[in-house]
Write a protein that holds these residues in place. Structure first.
Motif, PDB file in Angstrom:
ATOM      1  N   TYR A 138      -1.632   0.442   8.215  1.00  9.93           N
ATOM      2  CA  TYR A 138      -2.564  -0.154   7.259  1.00  9.93           C
ATOM      3  C   TYR A 138      -3.384  -1.256   7.910  1.00  9.93           C
ATOM      4  O   TYR A 138      -4.587  -1.391   7.657  1.00  9.93           O
ATOM      5  N   THR A 186      -2.575   6.031   0.339  1.00  6.49           N
ATOM      6  CA  THR A 186      -3.684   5.109   0.617  1.00  6.49           C
ATOM      7  C   THR A 186      -3.927   4.990   2.116  1.00  6.49           C
ATOM      8  O   THR A 186      -5.069   5.024   2.581  1.00  6.49           O
ATOM      9  N   ALA A 243       0.831  -1.210   0.000  1.00  7.10           N
ATOM     10  CA  ALA A 243       0.000   0.000   0.000  1.00  7.10           C
ATOM     11  C   ALA A 243       0.863   1.256   0.000  1.00  7.10           C
ATOM     12  O   ALA A 243       1.933   1.287   0.606  1.00  7.10           O
TER      13      ALA A 243
END
Length: 462
Positions: free
Chosen positions: A421, A353, A349
């Motif tokens: 994340y 993001t 990622a």
């Protein structure tokens, strides 16, 4: 073996019955006797409905000791020999030969069974494995304190102690905010600390020991509030070193945000001085530099201790191991192919993001204020400052403080990208290192200034 025997203060406890609600045995549930077992269309309380099967969590204990030939002894005296084992989705399915239908009503709770090997020797009820990702200082401290409190209430007392330590750290921060900014700023920060679901949720946690997150900020604010007091400044330098070491010894998560929190207010001081009072800038920059060095030294000291434990005295090999096995996994640079499939998306990622993920709160900002207003409050705070930034020193200061708080909060989202994340159920707490507080304070403060100006204008017309 205790993880302390390997040098670490924390470890995983794997119990002989396991807890099917999670991959790792829930130690607190076991401590309270609240262990749960699989119940679905094929199992009830861990007992198979359509055959001689039992279901446990897959962990180090069940992987080690649940092997064909070993046998269980139930509370009613009956035995069941293990004939086969299947492991799927973190659950250990054990086929047994008991000569009878097994169920909880007749054979008792699975938490009460005993396990024996093929020679009839009773096996231990649980084993520890160390948690090598940090020193685990909090585990060592709680182990000592556990001797002081009664067994049945020790965890409750530990929760009270950690929550009280967080409350005390917050009170001192509020005192210093009142000293530097006045009662308005202190009041808003106090309300946010008290009503934030994130701050409150972490306050009693024995792993996170949340108060350690805010101690560097406390000492950095002390330096900013008493910048002309040499004694206070020295105390702040030493305090930052010790508090960053303490935080790092209890875990490296959020360390970028924690360390930047130590210079949060000094960065705003420096930015304002650069435009309004250049003579003050060198002194403020010196404070930032020395506090930064103190924070870095505290972090490196913890790394060296950890590395010493990690590699049995070979610090350099330990540092390399920490970097390869922990840093790359939580930040940048790790090869996704070198990690489990469940972690690959976090490594692939982009930082953008991850940042987008943290602009959408699923909880309240504070009790009664929806997290959906987060973006709107960001815009409102900037618009509130717009126009007066370059005219008024206080407004300019608030602008730099808001930017500094933003950078402090998002530093972990960016530098700890892989960790952020995955851990969206926790990392929203990073916004509360001043940024959310300022989103409430700045619009209210600017409104108060406008109301005062309007009042003075009306009184001047009389």
């Amino acid at each position: 073996m205790s993880p302390l025997d390997a040098g670490y203060g924390l470890g995983y406890y794997h119990e002989n019955t396991g807890d099917t609600t999670s991959y790792w045995t829930d130690t607190l549930s076991l401590y309270r006797g609240e262990t749960a077992y699989l119940s679905d269309g094929e199992f009830l309380d861990g007992y198979g409905l359509n055959g001689d099967w039992l279901a446990f969590s897959e962990n180090l204990y069940t992987d080690t000791y649940y092997i064909p030939g070993n046998y269980f002894l139930f509370t009613n005296g009956s035995k069941a020999v293990i004939t086969g084992v299947e492991r799927k989705d973190n659950i250990c399915y054990v086929a047994v030969e008991a000569g009878q239908k097994l169920d909880r009503e007749k054979n008792g709770n699975l938490s009460e069974i005993k396990l024996f090997d093929t020679s009839g020797r009773e096996l231990p009820r649980g084993i520890f494995s160390e948690y090598p990702s940090q020193i685990g200082l909090q585990g060592r401290i709680f182990r000592v304190l556990a001797r002081v409190f009664p067994y049945g209430s020790a965890v409750t007392w530990f929760h009270l102690l950690t929550a009280s330590a967080m409350a005390l750290a917050a009170v001192v921060i509020l005192f210093l905010l009142n000293k530097k900014f006045g009662i308005g700023m202190a009041l808003i920060w106090g309300v946010v600390f008290l009503l934030s679901p994130w701050i409150v949720q972490f306050a009693r946690n024995l792993y996170w020991v949340e108060f350690t997150w805010f101690l560097p900020m406390l000492f950095g604010l002390l330096c900013s509030a008493y910048a002309d007091n040499k004694k206070m400044v020295v105390i702040s330098y030493v305090g930052v070193f010790l508090s960053v070491f303490l935080k790092s010894a209890c875990g490296y998560e959020y360390i970028t945000t924690v360390m930047m929190g130590a210079i949060l207010f000094l960065m705003a001081d420096a930015g304002t001085a650069l435009f309004m009072d250049k003579k003050e800038f060198p002194k403020i920059f010196k404070h930032i530099f020395l506090i930064g060095i103190a924070a870095l030294m505290g972090f490196l000291a913890a790394i060296c201790v950890h590395a010493y434990i990690r590699a049995d005295g070979d610090i350099w090999s330990g540092i390399r191991s920490i970097y390869e096995n922990n840093v790359l996994e939580r930040t940048w640079g790790g090869n996704p192919e070198d990690f489990p499939e469940s972690e690959r998306a976090s490594l692939e990622a982009s930082a953008l993001t991850v940042l987008k993920m943290y602009y959408h709160f699923d909880t309240s900002l504070i009790m009664g204020i929806s997290g959906k207003l987060f973006g709107g409050l960001c815009i409102l705070s900037l618009l509130s400052l717009f126009g007066g930034i370059w005219k008024d020193k206080n407004i300019l200061y608030m602008f730099f403080l808001l930017i500094s708080a933003f950078l402090t909060s998002v530093s972990w989202f960016v530098l700890g990208k892989a960790h952020s994340y995955i851990h969206t159920h926790m990392n929203f707490a990073m916004w509360y290192f001043g940024f959310v507080q300022l989103l409430f304070y700045i619009p209210l403060h600017m409104l108060w200034i406008k109301l005062k100006a309007y009042k003075l204008k009306r009184e001047g017309k009389r």
